[in-house]
Design a protein around this motif. Sequence first.
Motif, PDB file in Angstrom:
ATOM      1  N   VAL A   3       0.880  -1.214   0.174  1.00  0.00           N
ATOM      2  CA  VAL A   3      -0.139   0.102   0.212  1.00  0.00           C
ATOM      3  C   VAL A   3       1.027   1.237  -0.155  1.00  0.00           C
ATOM      4  CG1 VAL A   3      -1.657   1.127   1.289  1.00  0.00           C
ATOM      5  CG2 VAL A   3      -1.869  -1.216   1.190  1.00  0.00           C
ATOM      6  N   THR A   4       0.922   2.106  -0.965  1.00  0.00           N
ATOM      7  CA  THR A   4       1.558   3.150  -1.093  1.00  0.00           C
ATOM      8  C   THR A   4       0.990   4.628  -0.697  1.00  0.00           C
ATOM      9  OG1 THR A   4       0.848   3.234  -3.534  1.00  0.00           O
ATOM     10  CG2 THR A   4       3.030   2.169  -2.864  1.00  0.00           C
ATOM     11  N   PRO A  71       3.339  -1.160 -21.417  1.00  0.00           N
ATOM     12  CA  PRO A  71       2.189  -1.995 -20.473  1.00  0.00           C
ATOM     13  C   PRO A  71       1.954  -1.226 -19.452  1.00  0.00           C
ATOM     14  CG  PRO A  71       4.556  -2.546 -20.412  1.00  0.00           C
ATOM     15  CD  PRO A  71       4.349  -1.534 -21.408  1.00  0.00           C
ATOM     16  N   ARG A  72       2.231   0.338 -19.245  1.00  0.00           N
ATOM     17  CA  ARG A  72       2.054   0.675 -18.091  1.00  0.00           C
ATOM     18  C   ARG A  72       0.615   0.879 -17.998  1.00  0.00           C
ATOM     19  NH1 ARG A  72       5.233   5.809 -17.872  1.00  0.00           N
ATOM     20  NH2 ARG A  72       4.494   5.801 -19.841  1.00  0.00           N
ATOM     21  N   ILE A  73      -0.252   0.602 -16.721  1.00  0.00           N
ATOM     22  CA  ILE A  73      -1.534   0.692 -16.589  1.00  0.00           C
ATOM     23  C   ILE A  73      -2.270   1.176 -15.164  1.00  0.00           C
ATOM     24  CG2 ILE A  73      -1.871  -1.478 -15.631  1.00  0.00           C
ATOM     25  CD1 ILE A  73      -4.009  -1.879 -17.471  1.00  0.00           C
ATOM     26  N   ALA A  74      -3.182   2.078 -15.109  1.00  0.00           N
ATOM     27  CA  ALA A  74      -3.735   2.364 -13.655  1.00  0.00           C
ATOM     28  C   ALA A  74      -5.241   2.000 -13.878  1.00  0.00           C
ATOM     29  CB  ALA A  74      -3.941   3.629 -13.779  1.00  0.00           C
ATOM     30  N   VAL A  75      -5.824   1.215 -12.902  1.00  0.00           N
ATOM     31  CA  VAL A  75      -7.178   0.646 -12.808  1.00  0.00           C
ATOM     32  C   VAL A  75      -7.528   0.982 -11.447  1.00  0.00           C
ATOM     33  CG1 VAL A  75      -8.401  -1.543 -12.571  1.00  0.00           C
ATOM     34  CG2 VAL A  75      -6.430  -1.566 -13.874  1.00  0.00           C
ATOM     35  N   VAL A  76      -9.076   1.511 -11.953  1.00  0.00           N
ATOM     36  CA  VAL A  76      -9.862   2.033 -10.567  1.00  0.00           C
ATOM     37  C   VAL A  76     -11.057   1.057 -10.278  1.00  0.00           C
ATOM     38  CG1 VAL A  76     -11.234   3.889  -9.721  1.00  0.00           C
ATOM     39  CG2 VAL A  76      -9.046   4.409 -10.578  1.00  0.00           C
ATOM     40  N   VAL A  77     -11.256   0.660  -9.086  1.00  0.00           N
ATOM     41  CA  VAL A  77     -12.565  -0.037  -8.938  1.00  0.00           C
ATOM     42  C   VAL A  77     -13.124   0.627  -7.762  1.00  0.00           C
ATOM     43  CG1 VAL A  77     -13.311  -2.137  -8.036  1.00  0.00           C
ATOM     44  CG2 VAL A  77     -11.350  -2.382  -9.276  1.00  0.00           C
ATOM     45  N   ASP A  78     -14.333   1.243  -7.965  1.00  0.00           N
ATOM     46  CA  ASP A  78     -15.139   1.918  -7.067  1.00  0.00           C
ATOM     47  C   ASP A  78     -16.560   1.732  -6.893  1.00  0.00           C
ATOM     48  OD1 ASP A  78     -15.722   2.911  -9.364  1.00  0.00           O
ATOM     49  OD2 ASP A  78     -15.362   5.154  -8.980  1.00  0.00           O
ATOM     50  N   GLY A  88     -12.992   3.086  -2.729  1.00  0.00           N
ATOM     51  CA  GLY A  88     -12.489   2.613  -4.076  1.00  0.00           C
ATOM     52  C   GLY A  88     -11.212   2.240  -3.795  1.00  0.00           C
ATOM     53  N   VAL A  89     -10.283   1.433  -4.736  1.00  0.00           N
ATOM     54  CA  VAL A  89      -9.432   1.219  -4.862  1.00  0.00           C
ATOM     55  C   VAL A  89      -8.485   1.652  -6.371  1.00  0.00           C
ATOM     56  CG1 VAL A  89      -7.514  -0.774  -4.699  1.00  0.00           C
ATOM     57  CG2 VAL A  89      -9.452  -0.777  -3.565  1.00  0.00           C
ATOM     58  N   GLU A  90      -7.377   2.077  -6.415  1.00  0.00           N
ATOM     59  CA  GLU A  90      -6.327   2.111  -7.649  1.00  0.00           C
ATOM     60  C   GLU A  90      -5.352   1.379  -7.355  1.00  0.00           C
ATOM     61  OE1 GLU A  90      -4.158   5.833 -10.351  1.00  0.00           O
ATOM     62  OE2 GLU A  90      -4.652   6.126  -8.052  1.00  0.00           O
ATOM     63  N   LEU A  91      -5.056   0.736  -8.547  1.00  0.00           N
ATOM     64  CA  LEU A  91      -3.981  -0.203  -8.770  1.00  0.00           C
ATOM     65  C   LEU A  91      -3.091   0.159  -9.886  1.00  0.00           C
ATOM     66  CD1 LEU A  91      -6.903  -2.130  -8.508  1.00  0.00           C
ATOM     67  CD2 LEU A  91      -4.954  -3.507  -7.369  1.00  0.00           C
ATOM     68  N   SER A  92      -1.970   0.505 -10.007  1.00  0.00           N
ATOM     69  CA  SER A  92      -1.057   0.652 -11.148  1.00  0.00           C
ATOM     70  C   SER A  92       0.112  -0.223 -11.258  1.00  0.00           C
ATOM     71  CB  SER A  92      -0.851   2.245 -10.796  1.00  0.00           C
ATOM     72  OG  SER A  92      -0.016   2.584  -9.811  1.00  0.00           O
ATOM     73  N   GLY A  93       0.698  -0.368 -12.106  1.00  0.00           N
ATOM     74  CA  GLY A  93       1.941  -0.929 -12.515  1.00  0.00           C
ATOM     75  C   GLY A  93       1.878  -1.284 -14.151  1.00  0.00           C
ATOM     76  N   SER A  94       2.597  -2.408 -14.201  1.00  0.00           N
ATOM     77  CA  SER A  94       2.722  -2.940 -15.793  1.00  0.00           C
ATOM     78  C   SER A  94       2.151  -4.096 -16.139  1.00  0.00           C
ATOM     79  CB  SER A  94       4.195  -2.806 -16.163  1.00  0.00           C
ATOM     80  OG  SER A  94       4.773  -1.635 -16.228  1.00  0.00           O
ATOM     81  N   THR A 145      -3.873   2.419  -3.892  1.00  0.00           N
ATOM     82  CA  THR A 145      -4.188   3.537  -3.218  1.00  0.00           C
ATOM     83  C   THR A 145      -5.814   2.994  -2.744  1.00  0.00           C
ATOM     84  OG1 THR A 145      -2.711   5.118  -3.987  1.00  0.00           O
ATOM     85  CG2 THR A 145      -4.526   5.757  -3.065  1.00  0.00           C
ATOM     86  N   SER A 146      -6.264   3.340  -1.632  1.00  0.00           N
ATOM     87  CA  SER A 146      -7.659   3.143  -1.435  1.00  0.00           C
ATOM     88  C   SER A 146      -8.267   4.288  -0.426  1.00  0.00           C
ATOM     89  CB  SER A 146      -7.870   1.960  -0.634  1.00  0.00           C
ATOM     90  OG  SER A 146      -7.273   1.917   0.600  1.00  0.00           O
ATOM     91  N   TRP A 147      -9.464   4.230  -0.621  1.00  0.00           N
ATOM     92  CA  TRP A 147     -10.632   5.262   0.144  1.00  0.00           C
ATOM     93  C   TRP A 147     -11.752   4.421   0.312  1.00  0.00           C
ATOM     94  CZ3 TRP A 147      -9.080   5.255  -5.044  1.00  0.00           C
ATOM     95  CH2 TRP A 147     -10.263   5.349  -5.857  1.00  0.00           C
TER      96      TRP A 147
END
Length: 155
Positions: A3-4, A71-78, A88-94, A145-147
């Motif tokens: 968790v960053t 291949p870099r990506i950001a994904v949000v689930v809310d 929600g949660v944001e996940l990022s990486g490749s 990252t989450s909230w």
Amino acid sequence: MTVTQRRGRRIMMTPDEIDAFLRERRTCRVATVSKDGRPHAGALWFAWDGTSLWLYSITRSKRWADLRHDPRIAVVVDDGEEYGELRGVELSGSVEFVGEAPRTGEPHPGLEAPERLFAAKNFGLEEMFHDGRHAWLRLTPDAVTSWDFRKIPQS
């Protein structure tokens, strides 16, 4: 899972809350970067295995082309309608491309578990079916990252 998050620690989800949230939600929003630098966002169904987010994407999509280039990506689930319900949660990486593209169902040990998860969660099936148009992307996030605004004290 790392968790960053720095800001909003009082409203961030615990690792167990993140895991439960990602297992129950169905739709995510995926952001990629085009060759010309423009962002592109779209919705997808996904499966979460506790470590990685599995995305079943059409191989002839802008998303797929963008990720082949970068291949870099950001994904949000809310979730949530009212302000005090937002979470929600944001996940990022490749991403990593896993299996044949497009997927036709050739045996692949690394896809057995995510395909079972995805089929059960999104279709209520025990086995995954393959349409010859989709393939697998795996995001094992570098940053999470989450909230959860439900944690904000109400006056």
